[in-house]
Write a protein that holds these residues in place. Structure first.
Motif, short mmCIF file in Angstrom:
data_model
loop_
_atom_site.label_atom_id
_atom_site.label_comp_id
_atom_site.label_asym_id
_atom_site.label_seq_id
_atom_site.Cartn_x
_atom_site.Cartn_y
_atom_site.Cartn_z
N LEU A 1 -26.41 65.02 -54.90
CA LEU A 1 -27.14 64.62 -53.70
C LEU A 1 -28.08 65.76 -53.33
O LEU A 1 -27.63 66.91 -53.19
N LYS A 2 -29.34 65.46 -53.17
CA LYS A 2 -30.33 66.47 -52.84
C LYS A 2 -30.03 67.06 -51.45
O LYS A 2 -29.75 66.34 -50.51
N GLY A 3 -30.08 68.37 -51.36
CA GLY A 3 -29.83 69.06 -50.10
C GLY A 3 -28.38 69.42 -49.84
O GLY A 3 -28.06 70.04 -48.84
N TYR A 64 -25.30 70.54 -45.85
CA TYR A 64 -26.28 69.50 -46.16
C TYR A 64 -27.54 69.75 -45.34
O TYR A 64 -27.48 69.85 -44.10
N ASN A 65 -28.68 69.87 -46.01
CA ASN A 65 -29.98 70.05 -45.38
C ASN A 65 -30.85 68.85 -45.70
O ASN A 65 -30.93 68.43 -46.85
N THR A 66 -31.54 68.34 -44.67
CA THR A 66 -32.48 67.25 -44.90
C THR A 66 -33.62 67.33 -43.90
O THR A 66 -33.48 67.89 -42.81
N VAL A 67 -34.75 66.78 -44.31
CA VAL A 67 -35.94 66.67 -43.45
C VAL A 67 -36.34 65.20 -43.47
O VAL A 67 -36.41 64.57 -44.53
N PHE A 68 -36.59 64.64 -42.27
CA PHE A 68 -37.07 63.26 -42.23
C PHE A 68 -38.22 63.18 -41.23
O PHE A 68 -38.26 63.91 -40.24
N ASN A 73 -35.83 68.34 -38.80
CA ASN A 73 -35.02 69.13 -39.73
C ASN A 73 -33.57 69.10 -39.26
O ASN A 73 -33.28 69.40 -38.08
N THR A 75 -29.47 70.17 -40.37
CA THR A 75 -28.52 70.89 -41.23
C THR A 75 -27.12 70.67 -40.67
O THR A 75 -26.89 70.83 -39.46
#
Length: 181
Positions: A1-3, A64-68, A73, A75
């Motif tokens: 899984l990315k991030g 887990y890090n994600t940007v939407f 941002n 985390t």
């Protein structure tokens, strides 16, 4: 899984120390013939100490890090830590040695010997979590959670909870602050 990142850290700190000392009997003589000695120590003594220390630490975190939407941002992190301390301390002493050449604790008189040993064990465990959000790297929200358990806490309260929250605003990035940089 990315991030998604999993991290494990292990640490071991072990130390051993040992020391011995011996104070011989002696007599400090006066510089004048016929005078009594200035100082006499006629009770030689010996001491011995040994210490073993062990500290073990294990930490596991999942982040887990994600940007939407390009500006949101997020985390999140959860983790578990465990730590163990062990100490073994032994000491012994003796006095009334017959000769200055007999320097070990076992060479002292039986009634002048003493010894002690102390064992100490402590354990800690923590469950940790963090949520961090920022919008456009200007507005920040953070929530932290810890649940710590310890063998040194009272028998009726082995665990305690430590939450924290924070908010921040990077005001220097606001358009109305551009003239103040």
């Amino acid at each position: 899984l990315k991030g998604l990142t999993f991290k494990t850290s292990l640490g071991i700190d072990y130390s051993f120390s040992s020391n011995r000392s011996f104070n011989p009997s002696y007599e400090e003589k006066s510089q004048y013939p016929g005078d009594l000695p200035i100082y006499t120590d006629d009770v030689p003594d010996a001491k011995a100490n040994k210490v073993n220390d062990a500290n073990l630490l294990m930490e596991n975190t999942l982040t887990y890090n994600t940007v939407f939407g390009e500006k949101h941002n997020f985390t999140s992190m959860v983790g578990y830590t465990a730590q163990s301390f062990h100490q073994d301390l032994s000491s012994a002493s003796s006095n009334n040695h017959m000769l200055n050449e007999l320097t070990t604790v076992g060479a002292g008189s039986l009634d002048g010997r003493s010894g002690n040993q102390t064992l100490s064990d402590k354990t800690y465990v923590s469950y940790i979590g963090r949520l961090m959000y920022n919008y456009d790297r200007k507005y920040y929200l953070t929530a932290n959670f810890r649940r710590d358990g310890s063998s040194v806490f009272g028998s009726d309260e082995k665990f305690a909870i430590f939450p924290s929250f924070s908010a921040a605003w990077r005001i220097s990035d606001e358009t109305f602050m551009q003239g103040f940089k």
